[in-house]
Each structure stands twice: as C-alpha cells, then as structure tokens.
Design an enzyme around this catalytic site. Structure first.
Site, short mmCIF file in Angstrom:
data_model
loop_
_atom_site.label_atom_id
_atom_site.label_comp_id
_atom_site.label_asym_id
_atom_site.label_seq_id
_atom_site.Cartn_x
_atom_site.Cartn_y
_atom_site.Cartn_z
N HIS A 34 5.97 6.67 0.95
CA HIS A 34 5.82 5.31 0.43
C HIS A 34 5.90 4.30 1.58
O HIS A 34 6.22 4.65 2.72
CB HIS A 34 6.92 4.99 -0.58
CG HIS A 34 6.68 5.56 -1.95
ND1 HIS A 34 6.32 4.79 -3.02
CD2 HIS A 34 6.74 6.84 -2.40
CE1 HIS A 34 6.19 5.56 -4.09
NE2 HIS A 34 6.44 6.82 -3.74
N HIS A 54 1.06 4.23 -4.52
CA HIS A 54 0.90 2.78 -4.58
C HIS A 54 -0.16 2.37 -3.57
O HIS A 54 0.04 2.52 -2.36
CB HIS A 54 2.23 2.08 -4.28
CG HIS A 54 3.28 2.35 -5.30
ND1 HIS A 54 4.62 2.49 -4.99
CD2 HIS A 54 3.20 2.51 -6.64
CE1 HIS A 54 5.31 2.72 -6.09
NE2 HIS A 54 4.46 2.73 -7.11
N GLU A 82 10.40 6.14 2.77
CA GLU A 82 9.89 4.77 2.85
C GLU A 82 9.68 4.38 4.31
O GLU A 82 10.59 4.52 5.13
CB GLU A 82 10.89 3.80 2.21
CG GLU A 82 11.20 4.08 0.75
CD GLU A 82 10.22 3.40 -0.17
OE1 GLU A 82 9.32 2.70 0.33
OE2 GLU A 82 10.35 3.56 -1.39
N GLU A 139 0.48 0.35 -0.24
CA GLU A 139 1.35 0.92 0.79
C GLU A 139 0.53 1.83 1.70
O GLU A 139 0.69 3.04 1.74
CB GLU A 139 2.51 1.67 0.14
CG GLU A 139 3.39 0.75 -0.69
CD GLU A 139 4.35 1.50 -1.60
OE1 GLU A 139 4.48 2.72 -1.44
OE2 GLU A 139 4.95 0.85 -2.48
#
Length: 1247
Positions: free
Chosen positions: A1041, A944, A1126, A947
C-alpha cells in the site's frame, strides 16, 4: 472534623520553629480556637511571618509527609474570626505562589477548594462583607481554579457564581477587587454550564461595560475582562446574546481603535483578546452574518495586511485569518454534480451502503450543496458538566476502535466456500503437482518450461479495442487543442492506429463468474501468428493510419514490435534540425540516442513546428513565435532511447498494451510520460523546506476574491462535463489542460486570475468523493511567469504537502532533451481548509463540512512545453502489462515463471497472477518433491489505485525475483511466490483514487466479496482459501500500500497480545499465548532497509479493519505473518534517507529489500525448532546495526492517523476551536492535522 495529627517528614528537625507553631495551632483546633481568638491570631501571624521571611519554612510545611496543609485547612474551616481567616489566607497565598502548581494540587486534593467556597458564601451573607476578605478569597480561588477539574461544578453547587458576579456589579470602579473577581470568573466560564448560567445573570453585558476603547491605564484589568468574555462567548447561547445585543460592531470598532493607537504593539494581548471574542461569536451562523454585515471582512483584512511586516504580530494575523476563513461565505463547487463525470452501470446495485444511496438518489437532486450551507450548530448548547470535556472525550474515544472480542482476536480458519467450489483454483497451482518428467531441466528454455503460461504480449491482441489510439507526437498540444481537429467528427479517421479484434478471443469461462482464460487453449505458437496486408502510406498521399489493419494474435513480442515500428518509421520525415539542438548536456542519466517516430496525427497535412530547446510546437493556436517549417507536412517526434536505462520499457510495446486496456471513457490517447518512460534522476530530491507564513499568504489571496470580486476572471478552460469538447478554446492567454488518458484525473479547470487556476478532481466512478489522485497535462505556458494551481476539492483534513512533499512534473521538452523523468517541483505548497461547502450527501449526513485546497506555484523552464503533473509517480495498468511482458525476456532455464489471468475485472480487464520460483535441480523424485514442498509467499498490490508507489515497490520485488544474483536464486529456491501485482486494474485505468468501478473500497470487501462486483478480491481470496484447505497456507501474506500522511515505510500486522495491551480487555495468560514470529519480518526490514521504520509499525487489530486483506487472511486463512506494508508518498524522517523524497529508485529498492528480508526470514524459521525465534534473531540476521526497541505505535485513525509532525503552521490551522498561538504572543506549532473526523472516516483509512 477530626483533628489531624501533626507529623514531620523524616529529616526535618522536630524543633523547627514553624512546625512547633503548627503543632500549637493543631492543639487549638476546635472549641479552644473560639475561646482563645487572640492566641489563634498570634500563632497564625507568626506562621505567616516565618513563611514570608524564611523560604525553608514554606518547604517544611509543604514537604512530603508533612501534615502542615491539613492543619492549616482545618484551622481555616473551624475559625469564625475574620482576622484569623485573613492570616490563614495570606499563609496559603504565600505557600501557593511557588511550587510550579504542585502545591496547588496538594491544596485541591486536601479539599481546600470547597473550604474556600464555603467561606465565600458565608462571608457574602454578612451585611457589609469584608472587602479584604473577598479580595483574598478570589485571589486564592484564581490560583487554584485551574488545578481543580471540578472547580466549575463546585462553584455552581455552592452558589459562588452569583456571589462573584454581584461583587463585580457592586464594585465596577474598584480595580483592585475587580481583577481577582474577573480572574475567577474566567475560570468559572471554562465550564459550559456555568457560562450559560452566568450569561443569564447578565455576565456578558457586564463584561462589555468594563471593556473600553484604547487607554493606557488598567490594561491588565482589561486583558482579564476580555479573557473572561472570550470564555463566556464559547457558549453558543451567549454568542447569540452578544449578536442580539449588537455587540459585534462594537468589538470590531474596539479592535480597530486599539489597532490604530497601539502603534508600538505593547498591548497585543488586548488586541488578541478582542479577536478571540470575535472568533467565538462567529462560531454560530448568526455571528458570521453579523460579522459580514458589520464589514468585518474588510476591517480584519486591511488590519492584518498592515500587521504582516511585523513578525511579532503573527498571532493577531493568525486569528484574523481564521475568522475571515470561517466567515467567508460558503460557495458551491462549480460542478453540476459531485458524482463522477463518467458513468458505469453496475450489473446489480448493492442493497445497502454508499453505492446504494447513490443509485437511490432521486433525479434532479442538487448533490453539490445543502439547503443550509453551514447549519452545523445545534439549537442549544450541550450541557457537559466538565471543565475539560474535549480532553475527556478524546480519552474516552482513544481505544474505541480496538477489537475487544477475544473470540475474534484468535484466528479461526474458515474456508467459507465448499472445497468442490474451491477446486477450480487448482489450475493456478500446477507447480504443486508438476512432475517435470517430460522436460530436460538442464537445457530447457523458459518458453517450454511452463506449458500453461500465458504470454502477456498476447493480452492486448486478445482484447484489442477498436478505438483508435493516439500516440504521443512532437507538438505540445493534444489533438483536442488543434482548431482544425478538435471536436470535429470528420477528423476521427486520422486520429490513430485502429486495430481489429484478435482472431483469438478468450476461451470459455468457469462457473461462479470466474471468467478467466482457459490456460491450455492459450498456448500459442509462432506458426499460429499471421499478418494481413499492411498498407504503408506514401509521402505524397494522405492515407489514414486507421486503415492499417492488423489482425492475428501478436503472441510474439518481437513480431509485434517490428510491425509497429516498421509502419511508423516508414512514414517519418526527418527534419533538418540544428546540431546543437541534438547535443544536449546531461544533468541526469544520459540518453545518448533518439528514435524518430512519425505521429499518426501528422499525416493529415497539418503544419507543425520544429522541436527545439524551448521552442514551440503547433502554430498560432499555441501563441508560438517563428515561421512555419517548409520541410514537409509532418514533423519527427524524437523519442529518447532509454532501452539501456529502462530494460522493461518499450514505447511501441506500451502502445500495444494500451490497445487492450478497457476504460469507461474509452481513452484513445497515450500520455507522454507513460510512452517515453521514467528514468530515475541520479540525485535524490530533498523535501521542500516550508517558507514561513506561506499558507497564510495563500489564504489572504483567497479572501481577496470576496473583497475584490471584479478582479476574478472565472473562466472555464477545461471541463469533462462537456464530453464533446472538454477543451474550451480561448484567445491564447490561457493554459490548456487535458486528462483524457489512462489513469488521468482532472475534471475541470477554471482560470480565476491571469496566472491562477482552480482545478477540480473527478470523484471515483460510482462514488461522490475520494478526491486525491491527480494526473493531468498542461500546455501553452510562458517562461518567466509564476502560475498558481489550486486543487480545490480535496477531502482529507491534512496532507504531507504541509510537511515538505512536492508535486511531480514531467516535461516533454526535458524528455526530448535526454532527461525523461518525473521531478519533484513546485513552490509555496500548502494544504488548508477552503470555503467550498461539502454536501451532506457526501459526508454521511453531516452538514457544515468544507473541502480543502492543495495549492502550489510553478515557473516553467520552456516556452510552450507540454508538462504533466501528478500526485505521485504514475504507474498505469498498461505499464504493468508491458513490464510483465518484458519480464518474460528475463526468464532463464533456472527460473520457473508462469503468468496466468486470474479473472476479468468488472470493466473487462485481465487481472494477472504470477508464479515465480526456481526450477528443480533435476526431474528426480527427490528434487521434484523438494520443489513442491517449498513454502508459499503471497503478495498483492494496488488495491487502491491512487497508491501508485505500491506498484513501484512491486516492480522492485518482481525484478529482484527475476534477477540473476545469487540472493535472487536462493530466494527462488526457498519459496514459491504467488503474486497479484494489481488488484484493482479498473480503478487504475480510470483514474480513481480508492475504489473500483463498483464504487467501493475493495480492501473493505475481503470478508464477503461479491463475485460480480469484486471479482479480483473474490478470486484472490479463493486462491488463499484453496491453499488453506490443502494445508499449504502461505508463510507470509503481504499487501503493498501507500500512505499519504506518514513518512517512511512501515507495516501493519495482527497480534492478540498487542491488541489486548492497548485496550481494557480482561484476558487470561492462556488467551495471550502467541508466537512472536509476526514481528520477525518487520524487525529484519528495520535493520536492512534504510526507509523502514519499526517505530511506525502497529500490530493492533481494529474493528474497522475486520474486512481488510490483512485481518481476513490472518483470521480466516490462519496466516500469522499477514501484513500491510505501507510506503510513504512523501519521504523519510529517519535513517539514510532522512529529509529526502522517496523516489522510484528507493521504492524499487524497498521491494528488493523485502525479498532479502524474506530470505533471512527463511534462515530464522529453519532454526525456530531449536531456540526461540526472537532470541536468535539479531545474531542470525548478521548485522551490526543497533536494534531499536520500538513499542507498537497504535494510532486511532487507522492507517491514516493524526500526523504529529511539528511544524511552524503560522495560523494556518483548520481547527476553529484551538488558538494558534501562546498567550504571550509567541507563535507555537499548531497541530496542523486537527481531525475533521467525518472527512477522515470516509477518506483516510488506508490498510
């Protein structure tokens, strides 16, 4: 009815007076009660007296194990005597007055509500119903109504609704009877079906007869009447009835009357009740129109402004703000289309999905707004026969996304592709077959260690763009800001260094669209490199640097740097700058020297200004002061020398990498921050403390636009939809914007007030949404002025900007002064729903959705500075290439490093693949065998583009792996690392937030990736499938991420057992057999990484995640330890970094700590055969940190869960159905992340 047998609780004296009377009453139940009415009255009167005078009597009746309540209710049901009924009702009223609701719950569970309704109906049929009986019945019903979930249904089925309404109609002046009747009516109306029925019976009109202008008497009655009316108006049918009856102006007049007369604010609840009625009416379109027509915006705005100084009136301001925001006419975004300003034609369009819909959209369709701006209401109410339908709906949907198919929950290896096709990936695993017999292990250097390695410094040369590259210069304005140059085609020859394509083009490609480079043909030697004539312009001639043609393959980093620096520095003209301008006090990491580089743009005879401490740069176009310098036709750009602090950064090398980067807009500029580099500040940056009421003030300023439209400038100052000249020149009173550089994202800037700008972000290419990432340049500012910036087309329903997160700013003046760093900045930051309508085309068909505004204010420290703002620390694709190229210089003879090009992206950019491990101790068979049999670790990041923190974590991982520490050496000896550091280079280059050029989220394509549309996913999965086939599946797979709405760092994993625990799946013990080793790595990280939170981890498998990397690698490749890691985009709320932003230092540290955790995991797996993994874990880890036992935290909203952080939201809620304050006027913390489910389902999934 069966007679209940009187029982006493153990420990209660059997000779208790009240229990003896209850036993006597029990014996009288039935026929004896009717025969001896006087005795029944006497017994009930005595019981009432005891309960009223002795507190213990009530406790004895309601004590656990006592059947006192059953006896009382049985007597109430069996008697026909009015006085006995009244006595029993008095007893029940006394009993239920205390007990904090528990006693009322017992009463309901014993069937008491039905008995009361039965008596109410029976009594109403009397010719002259007893007023006292009706009063006591309604008083008791009001007490128990909220405790009975089926209260409304029981009332309607029994016929009690009309009884209560008729009683109110017949006694309009009897305030004593009216009060309990209105209280019961309020409870009735909580059921939507009841509210509709009551409205048909005239209840709405009846309430308006009771509500009166300001009066000092009967205020309690008025308050309850308003509450009942507010409950009735939640029904859209009743709201329309109120609009048709022209009651909206009446409510506004009543509110204004109470506002003016209640000067001491003693009746705030009445004023609030009037606002709640208005709020519910304005839930429908007709109500909003009636509100606007009645001048409601001006009335509420003025009254709210007068209430602002009084903190206790915040609940009124909150509801007023919510009503005004809701009634603010929905505007269209000031865009021609919500599709991206850039277009990329796909090789073929998917058959289904959002991209297919985008391409099938007929030309000329207005996709910005719908024909109906807010037609979200249904024509009729949905008749949910439940008093708490919202609560039950949430309960039903809580586990809807959890995977319940046990067949899918058990990993089943599936290659999906024939091995003959997968064999093509063998070339990326040379370490598994290398025998090292041709190498002298002890003396070999890295340049000869891996003959198939690709030098990253050759990437730019192999695919150099013919577009001139504009490197940063010393003036504050971008080239498009210069009147003599902007938008003029004849100026193009002077805009940069033009590089001809390399003589060494990529070699042949393999089938199945592999399109990667032939590794054996790319091994370049120094003898292959050659330079053409380099023309160095003289100072007295105006020579275009575009004529400086470099050919050859620049495979040697040193040659390339020397050539570029030689050309640039040879034409520099050093100005005589004051000594004090060069000696700058250091606040952050010191940068003691600078390099003077002449910008190519300065060779055209353009007059420039000196770079001073806060001085200006360009001439009159900037509004700067001072005379022009006479020292020459060009000025010197002082590039801070950050080589000691940033060993992996080199400005000249970065420019070279930019030349080989392909973008859809064909960017030709380099942003200052990417060119200078970022040095982490020494001091960590705290989260911003939220100023009370800041969001409310911002919303009021927005409302002023409607009330005072003449104050709005509405001047466009930047617009990418005008590609020939996006920067619109003004009179010097406006800021200047730019985003035309790698990873930049800003589509349009509109000056709405003198110092306020609305900013619009560009959607992802081949998409019409995903607005979150921003990165743009601002210049032409004034010192001492507060500017407000509003990003008005955000889509998520909540953001960490509401919880202390600040935007990032990079000041060029600060960088030149020795502080080249991104810094958290901005004040008055908040995030809220605005009045710009979202088209149903972008919301999956749902109408009535709105965009959200992220607003912040800024005071600039330097006049005419060049500042950059970003959502998070930028990390471009060219930065990655530069870092990988510099990593080669760190390689020693003990490190095995190979850099391959896995494939070409859709946009023609290389997708790098790294292999890192330790060289074998020798080329003996034993050592080579040990080398080949090391377990594999597979890491990936940046699927992504928005990010960016994932890339900074990856940078920390790579630097640790290439380090010289004993831990790094041990880690290399323990594992073979296969790393894809950027899975979505096209999205990163073009400033996308979530998608690739295909317009699709690549992390939703792992199940069935398309080799043309998703080449990086297709070939990365191919690598893993190949490993699975040769029985070398990775020990750990981890995809890095970033997370926008949670704090800390955490992991998502996959577990059958924990998924079953969170659902209603019926499973046998054999179905739940599972090695708990998947928890080991996160648990280790929670003990060694201060930013890591085990409590935030989840190991639940969801249906919506079945096509993500984590789940596919777990399910199809059979990797038990398959994770998504994350990292917060904000900061931490626990541990060492609690209350602090996560900067690049902490992110890189997290990447290094991940490596350390892998080393400790190795020790765990070695001992796994001797004792259960988790039994030994805390001992083996060797830390004294307290192990926090944290159950899996499952969140319904995927990787973007509803954020439950408490905050003083001061009526800034986006929820139009939740009151933002308590009934007593005390502000409470709203759940500010009320989910706009459509927006979240489209934009909030992270993993």
């Amino acid at each position: 009815m069966n007679k209940p047998k009187m029982s006493t609780e153990k420990g209660v004296p059997s000779n208790s007076r009240v229990l003896m009377l209850l036993s006597q009453l029990e014996r009288m139940n039935g026929d004896a009660m009717e025969k001896n009415v006087a005795m029944t009255r006497q017994v009930t009167a005595k019981i009432l007296h005891l309960i009223q005078t002795q507190e213990k009597s009530g406790k004895e009746v309601m004590s656990k194990g006592s059947s006192g309540m059953e006896v009382i209710l049985a007597s109430l049901e069996n008697t026909q005597d009015v006085q006995t009924i009244l006595n029993i009702l008095y007893i029940l009223s006394e009993l239920l007055t205390v007990g904090r609701g528990r006693r009322a719950g017992v009463f309901v569970s014993k069937g008491g509500t039905g008995i009361l309704f039965h008596i109410l109906i029976t009594s109403s049929k009397e010719l002259v119903p007893s007023e006292e009986l009706m009063l006591q019945l309604h008083s008791l019903l009001a007490k128990v109504g909220s405790k009975d979930r089926k209260f409304g249904v029981k009332a309607r089925l029994s016929g009690a609704l009309n009884v209560t309404v008729n009683l109110i109609k017949q006694n309009p002046q009897n305030s004593k009877l009216l009060l309990p009747c209105l209280q019961v009516l309020r409870v009735y109306s909580a059921n939507l079906v009841n509210a509709i029925s009551l409205g048909k019976n005239g209840a709405v009109e009846l309430m308006f007869k009771i509500i009166v202008p300001y009066i000092k008497k009967s205020t309690s009655l008025l308050k309850v009447a308003l509450d009942a009316l507010g409950a009735l108006l939640k029904s859209k049918t009743n709201a329309r009835r109120a609009v048709d009856g022209e009651y909206v102006p009446i409510l506004l007049a009543l509110y204004l009357d109470w506002h003016r007369n209640d000067t001491r604010h003693r009746h705030m609840l009445i004023r609030k009740g009037l606002l709640v009625c208005l709020r519910n009416i304005t839930n429908i379109k007709l109500g909003r129109k009636a509100f606007i027509d009645a001048d409601g915006m001006r009335i509420l705005y003025n009254s709210s402004t007068e209430c602002l100084p009084v903190r206790t009136l915040d609940p009124l301001i909150n509801i007023s703000s919510l009503i005004m925001r809701k009634c603010f006419p929905k505007n269209r975004l000031p865009l021609p289309t919500i599709k991206s300003a850039f277009h990329y034609q796909l090789p073929h369009v998917p058959a289904v999905g959002p991209v297919a819909q985008l391409y099938s959209q007929p030309p000329g369709v207005d996709d910005v707004v719908d024909e109906s701006d807010d037609n979200e209401e249904a024509d009729a109410d949905t008749e949910n026969d439940t008093d708490n339908e919202e609560e039950e709906k949430e309960q039903r949907s809580l586990n809807d996304d959890i995977e319940t198919d046990l067949n899918k929950l058990h990993p089943k290896k599936s290659l999906g592709r024939p091995f003959e096709e997968l064999r093509v990936y063998e070339r990326f695993f040379l370490e598994l077959s290398e025998d090292f017999q041709g190498y002298n292990i002890d003396s070999s250097k890295t340049s000869s260690t891996t003959p198939s390695s690709v030098s990253l410094s050759s990437w730019s040369a192999s695919t150099q763009s013919t577009q001139p590259i504009i490197v940063p210069r010393d003036q504050a304005l971008s080239p498009k800001h210069v009147p003599a140059l902007s938008c003029q085609a004849d100026c193009s020859p002077t805009k940069g260094i033009s590089m001809q394509p390399s003589l060494f083009a990529p070699t042949s490609t393999l089938p199945a669209s592999l399109n990667y480079l032939e590794l054996d043909a790319i091994h370049l030697t120094k003898e292959q490199d050659h330079k053409e004539n380099v023309h160095i312009p003289s100072a007295d001639t105006q020579t275009s640097l575009s004529s400086l043609n470099f050919t050859g393959s620049f495979s040697q980093e040193q040659v390339k740097e020397q050539e570029l620096s030689h050309v640039l520095e040879s034409v520099s003209i050093e100005e005589q700058m004051p000594r004090e301008a060069r000696e700058v006090k250091q606040e952050g990491p010191s940068v003691n020297s600078t390099r003077h580089i002449q910008s190519p743009l300065l060779l055209g005879g353009i007059t420039t200004r000196r770079v001073g401490g806060g001085g200006s740069n360009w001439g009159s176009d900037c509004g700067s002061e001072g005379a022009d310098d006479e020292g020459g036709e060009g000025a010197v750009l002082e590039v801070p020398d950050t080589s000691l602090l940033l060993p992996l950064h080199n400005p000249d090398l970065y420019v070279e990498m930019v030349k080989g980067t392909h973008s859809v807009p064909q960017y030709a500029e380099v942003a200052y921050p990417d060119y200078f580099g970022h040095v982490t500040p020494k001091c960590r940056e705290p989260l911003l403390e939220r100023v009370y009421g800041v969001q409310r003030l911002k919303i009021f300023q927005d409302i002023e636009r409607l009330i005072h439209p003449n104050d709005i400038l509405d001047k466009v100052v930047y617009d990418l939809d005008i590609p020939s000249c996006p920067v619109i020149e003004g009179n010097g009173e406006s800021l200047k914007f730019n985003s035309q550089f790698e990873s930049g994202n800003l589509r349009k800037a509109v000056q709405v007030r003198k110092y306020e700008y609305d900013l619009l972000l560009n959607s992802d290419i081949n998409s019409n949404h995903h607005h979150q990432w921003f990165y743009f340049e601002v210049s032409g500012m004034r010192v001492g002025t507060t500017y407000r910036f509003n990003i008005i087309n955000s889509e998520k329903s909540n953001s960490q900007f509401n919880y202390g997160m600040q935007v990032l700013m990079y000041s060029v003046q600060e960088a030149i002064s020795g502080r080249p760093c991104w810094a958290r900045t901005g004040t008055d930051i908040c995030y809220y729903k605005n009045h710009f309508a979202r088209s149903s085309i972008a919301t999956g068909g749902q109408k009535g959705k709105s965009y959200y505004t992220m607003t912040f204010s800024m005071n600039f420290s330097h006049k005419d500075d060049v500042c950059y703002f970003a959502y998070h620390y930028p990390y471009t694709y060219s930065t990655l290439k530069m870092h990988l190229s510099k990593l080669e210089a760190l390689r020693t003879s003990q490190i095995y490093l190979r850099q391959d090009v896995l494939c070409k992206s859709l946009g023609g950019n290389d997708c790098p693949l790294l292999t890192i491990t330790a060289m074998p101790d020798s080329n003996s068979n034993d050592h080579v065998c040990q080398f080949r049999n090391r377990p594999l670790i597979f890491l990936s990041a940046r699927v992504h583009p928005g990010e960016t923190n994932a890339s900074w974590v990856m940078k920390g991982t790579l630097e640790f792996l290439m380090g010289i520490s004993p831990l790094a050496a041990s880690l290399r000896e323990a594992y073979i690392f296969k790393i894809v550091p950027m899975l979505n280079p096209d999205g990163v280059v073009n400033g996308n937030h979530r998608c690739s050029l295909s317009g699709e989220d690549l992390n939703r394509q792992w199940q069935n990736p398309n080799p043309e549309l998703h080449p990086t996913i297709y070939h990365t999965k191919g690598l893993l499938q190949y490993l699975a086939h040769i029985q070398r599946a990775p020990l750990v797979f981890c995809d890095y991420h970033g997370h926008s709405r949670k704090k800390n760092v955490f992991m998502y994993g996959c577990s059958v057992k924990e998924t079953v625990w969170q659902s209603d799946i019926k499973a046998t013990s054999s179905d739940l057999q599972e090695d708990l080793g998947y928890r080991a790595l996160p648990k280790i990280l929670s003990q060694i990484a201060p930013a890591f939170s085990m409590a935030s981890c989840s190991f639940v498998v969801e249906r919506s995640k079945e096509s993500t990397a984590r789940v596919v690698v777990w399910r199809e490749i059979g990797v038990q330890r398959s994770y998504t890691m994350e990292s917060t985009l904000c900061g931490c709320d626990q541990g060492k970094y609690k209350g602090l932003h996560m900067g690049t230092r902490e992110l890189e540290e997290m990447g290094a700590q991940f490596c350390v955790a892998l080393l400790r995991l190795k020790r765990l797996t070695v001992l796994h055969n001797h004792q259960h993994l988790l039994d030994l874990e805390s001992d083996i880890i060797g830390t004294h940190t307290k192990v926090v036992s944290s159950p899996t935290t499952y969140v319904m909203e995927e990787d973007e869960p509803s954020f439950l952080e408490a905050i003083d939201y001061s009526a800034e809620s986006n929820d139009e159905d939740v009151e933002p304050e308590s009934e007593h006027g005390v502000e409470v913390s709203e759940n500010s992340n009320h989910q706009d489910h459509q927006s979240d389902s489209e934009t909030n999934h992270r993993d």
